[in-house]
Design an enzyme around this catalytic site. Structure first.
Site, PDB file in Angstrom:
ATOM      1  N   CYS A 253       0.800  -1.233   0.000  1.00  0.00           N
ATOM      2  CA  CYS A 253       0.000   0.000   0.000  1.00  0.00           C
ATOM      3  C   CYS A 253       0.831   1.282   0.000  1.00  0.00           C
ATOM      4  CB  CYS A 253      -0.941  -0.010   1.208  1.00  0.00           C
ATOM      5  SG  CYS A 253      -2.148  -1.342   1.121  1.00  0.00           S
TER       6      CYS A 253
HETATM    7  N1  LIG Z   1      -2.988  -5.968   1.837  1.00  0.00           N
HETATM    8  C1  LIG Z   1      -3.445  -4.869   2.402  1.00  0.00           C
HETATM    9  O1  LIG Z   1      -3.111  -4.575   3.533  1.00  0.00           O
HETATM   10  C2  LIG Z   1      -4.429  -3.976   1.692  1.00  0.00           C
HETATM   11  C3  LIG Z   1      -5.129  -3.029   2.465  1.00  0.00           C
HETATM   12  C4  LIG Z   1      -6.050  -2.216   1.830  1.00  0.00           C
HETATM   13  C5  LIG Z   1      -6.243  -2.315   0.453  1.00  0.00           C
HETATM   14  N2  LIG Z   1      -5.525  -3.222  -0.269  1.00  0.00           N
HETATM   15  C6  LIG Z   1      -5.797  -3.294  -1.715  1.00  0.00           C
HETATM   16  O2  LIG Z   1      -6.621  -4.402  -1.975  1.00  0.00           O
HETATM   17  C7  LIG Z   1      -6.323  -4.970  -3.244  1.00  0.00           C
HETATM   18  C8  LIG Z   1      -5.957  -6.432  -3.089  1.00  0.00           C
HETATM   19  O3  LIG Z   1      -4.788  -6.521  -2.280  1.00  0.00           O
HETATM   20  P1  LIG Z   1      -4.383  -7.848  -1.518  1.00  0.00           P
HETATM   21  O4  LIG Z   1      -3.348  -7.440  -0.521  1.00  0.00           O
HETATM   22  O5  LIG Z   1      -5.590  -8.564  -1.063  1.00  0.00           O
HETATM   23  O6  LIG Z   1      -3.675  -8.649  -2.696  1.00  0.00           O
HETATM   24  P2  LIG Z   1      -3.170 -10.181  -2.674  1.00  0.00           P
HETATM   25  O7  LIG Z   1      -2.044 -10.252  -3.625  1.00  0.00           O
HETATM   26  O8  LIG Z   1      -2.976 -10.620  -1.255  1.00  0.00           O
HETATM   27  O9  LIG Z   1      -4.398 -11.006  -3.257  1.00  0.00           O
HETATM   28  C9  LIG Z   1      -4.909 -10.820  -4.518  1.00  0.00           C
HETATM   29  C10 LIG Z   1      -5.505 -12.138  -4.987  1.00  0.00           C
HETATM   30  O10 LIG Z   1      -6.173 -11.883  -6.189  1.00  0.00           O
HETATM   31  C11 LIG Z   1      -5.982 -13.010  -7.029  1.00  0.00           C
HETATM   32  N3  LIG Z   1      -6.268 -12.605  -8.405  1.00  0.00           N
HETATM   33  C12 LIG Z   1      -5.516 -11.892  -9.263  1.00  0.00           C
HETATM   34  N4  LIG Z   1      -6.168 -11.697 -10.417  1.00  0.00           N
HETATM   35  C13 LIG Z   1      -7.376 -12.288 -10.289  1.00  0.00           C
HETATM   36  C14 LIG Z   1      -8.491 -12.422 -11.127  1.00  0.00           C
HETATM   37  N5  LIG Z   1      -8.521 -11.883 -12.352  1.00  0.00           N
HETATM   38  N6  LIG Z   1      -9.530 -13.127 -10.684  1.00  0.00           N
HETATM   39  C15 LIG Z   1      -9.513 -13.667  -9.440  1.00  0.00           C
HETATM   40  N7  LIG Z   1      -8.487 -13.575  -8.590  1.00  0.00           N
HETATM   41  C16 LIG Z   1      -7.434 -12.871  -9.017  1.00  0.00           C
HETATM   42  C17 LIG Z   1      -4.568 -13.457  -6.772  1.00  0.00           C
HETATM   43  O11 LIG Z   1      -4.357 -14.797  -7.134  1.00  0.00           O
HETATM   44  C18 LIG Z   1      -4.468 -13.221  -5.260  1.00  0.00           C
HETATM   45  O12 LIG Z   1      -4.803 -14.379  -4.519  1.00  0.00           O
HETATM   46  C19 LIG Z   1      -5.212  -4.095  -3.821  1.00  0.00           C
HETATM   47  O13 LIG Z   1      -5.781  -3.098  -4.598  1.00  0.00           O
HETATM   48  C20 LIG Z   1      -4.579  -3.491  -2.585  1.00  0.00           C
HETATM   49  O14 LIG Z   1      -3.940  -2.276  -2.851  1.00  0.00           O
HETATM   50  C21 LIG Z   1      -4.648  -4.073   0.331  1.00  0.00           C
END
Ligand SMILES: NC(=O)c1ccc[n+]([C@@H]2O[C@H](COP(=O)([O-])OP(=O)(O)OC[C@H]3O[C@@H](n4cnc5c(N)ncnc54)[C@H](O)[C@@H]3O)[C@@H](O)[C@H]2O)c1
Length: 396
Positions: A253
């Site tokens: 982030c």
């Molecule tokens: N991790 C955090 O602390 C956090 C906090 C707030 C917001 N976010 C935001 O949330 C979003 C997701 O982040 P995250 O940390 O959960 O990511 P992550 O990498 O932990 O998980 C993403 C998942 O999405 C899957 N994926 C990718 N493309 C896909 C598709 N087309 N269809 C289905 N699944 C798919 C991947 O295999 C993976 O398991 C991002 O935009 C991030 O910036 C993250």
């Protein structure tokens, strides 16, 4: 409600469990079949969600993971929680968001509320998701995720949730859904406001962290303790907010989201100067840390055995995305040191495995997990602490 969540990472799985806990019937869709199998076997991959929690939702039938896109059709609510990284030029990479929109376009034939929780710049829901889905009358809302992995005080339930919808019907349905497992819902006037609020929150952190990182260097050069100054400043009961200096920023982030804001700022002709400068300061911190370690070792670390303690980007999580430990290790090696690292949570990373702390000439603490062996750290000939939590040693 029948809920499908696209992406079962940190955010998607957290929401899945929140929604399943409220009694919704949840499908966790992910393109990674190994992850889907692991989840269906009741094994959680993120801190804060126990195997027990997951297992009980699976056995009660309120949660199932799936790699089958056909499982999305027939949902009342579809939540998008996919990665939004930067490309090699540090520009927004919306390919995962576009893939999710394409999936909905191809597979979802019955109308649903589509919510984007992935962090992105204002206009993403309207222009990058809704505009790519035609032929079905879906509702669209943005509700950016604010989860802080490993935070035991603030979670999905008690962190206020922003909602901005493209229509009042979308807002009403999103409020009904999130209101079933979140204590406080804050409606804003548009998806763009919700999207911008999220990236501004993280830009605020990035810029303030850069400010204390720069200040820590000034204080050290002045021969005073930057941490003591910050503690003293933090006694002011109003108008000051404490941030801690460190070896740089990591995770998915803080190092990433501000560049999404800078990107749209550029497009509308307003230079995002604070973001650019904050990036420069934070990205230069590993070099500053290594410079201080060299200075603390009579000007050279050549041939010294250095153990870097804690390589994830923050304490008590195993996440190494964008961790400053990577640059710290590379720079130490460039200086001729023999570098190992120790991290009980990360264990294996960049083709290397965690090594013991004992036996090193220098311990450089980047991240301090609970329970790390402080006696072993202090037994090293020289200790440099980036966390400000080990008394009587060099550090920032
Ligand atoms: N991790 C955090 O602390 C956090 C906090 C707030 C917001 N976010 C935001 O949330 C979003 C997701 O982040 P995250 O940390 O959960 O990511 P992550 O990498 O932990 O998980 C993403 C998942 O999405 C899957 N994926 C990718 N493309 C896909 C598709 N087309 N269809 C289905 N699944 C798919 C991947 O295999 C993976 O398991 C991002 O935009 C991030 O910036 C993250």
């Amino acid at each position: 409600m029948r809920v499908a969540i696209i992406g079962q990472g940190y955010v998607g799985l957290t929401i899945a469990v929140g929604a399943a806990g409220a009694g919704h019937s949840v499908i966790g869709f992910d393109v990674n079949p190994a992850l889907v199998d692991q989840l269906n076997a009741g094994k959680s991959h993120i801190e804060g969600i126990t195997d027990n929690d997951l297992g009980s939702f699976i056995s009660s039938g309120t949660y199932a993971a799936s790699a089958e896109a056909s499982a999305l059709d027939g949902s009342d609510v579809i939540v998008i929680a996919v990665p939004t990284p930067l490309d090699s030029q540090r520009n927004p990479d919306l390919s995962y968001v576009h893939a999710a929109a394409e999936l909905i376009q191809k597979k979802v034939k019955s109308p649903a509320l589509i919510v984007n929780e992935s962090t992105s710049y204002p206009g993403t829901l309207r222009n990058e998701i809704a505009a790519h889905i035609t032929g079905v009358d879906h509702l669209y809302a943005s509700s950016p995720e604010r989860v802080d992995p490993g935070n035991t005080q603030w979670g999905t339930k008690n962190t206020p949730r922003l909602i901005g919808g493209m229509t009042s019907a979308a807002v009403a349905k999103a409020k009904e859904f999130y209101g079933s497992f979140c204590d406080s819902i804050i409606e804003v006037s548009s998806p763009e406001v919700a999207e911008a609020a999220k990236i501004f929150e993280n830009t605020f952190r990035q810029v303030n962290i850069a400010l204390v990182n720069e200040f820590a260097q000034i204080a050290d050069a002045l021969g005073i303790s930057g941490r003591e100054v910050l503690d003293a400043a933090a006694t002011k009961p109003y108008g000051f907010m404490a941030f801690n200096p460190g070896p740089g920023v990591g995770g998915h982030c803080i190092p990433v989201d501000p560049s999404y804001l800078a990107h749209v700022a550029n497009q509308v002709g307003v230079p995002a100067t604070f973001i650019k400068r904050a990036n420069e300061v934070n990205l230069a911190m590993p070099a500053y840390v290594v410079k201080r370690v060299i200075a603390g070792n009579d000007g050279s670390i050549e041939g010294k055995k250095v153990v870097v303690v804690g390589v994830s980007y923050k304490s008590n999580v195993a996440d190494t995305r964008e961790t400053p430990a990577a640059a710290v290790i590379d720079l130490l090696r460039e200086q001729g040191a023999t570098v190992t690292w120790h991290d009980d949570l990360v264990v294996s990373w960049r083709g290397e495995t965690s090594s013991p702390i004992a036996g090193a000439d220098i311990a450089l603490v980047v991240t301090k997990h609970d329970g790390v062996d402080l006696a072993a750290i202090n037994a090293c000939g020289y200790v440099f602490d980036c966390t400000g939590s080990i008394a009587g040693v060099d550090g920032i």
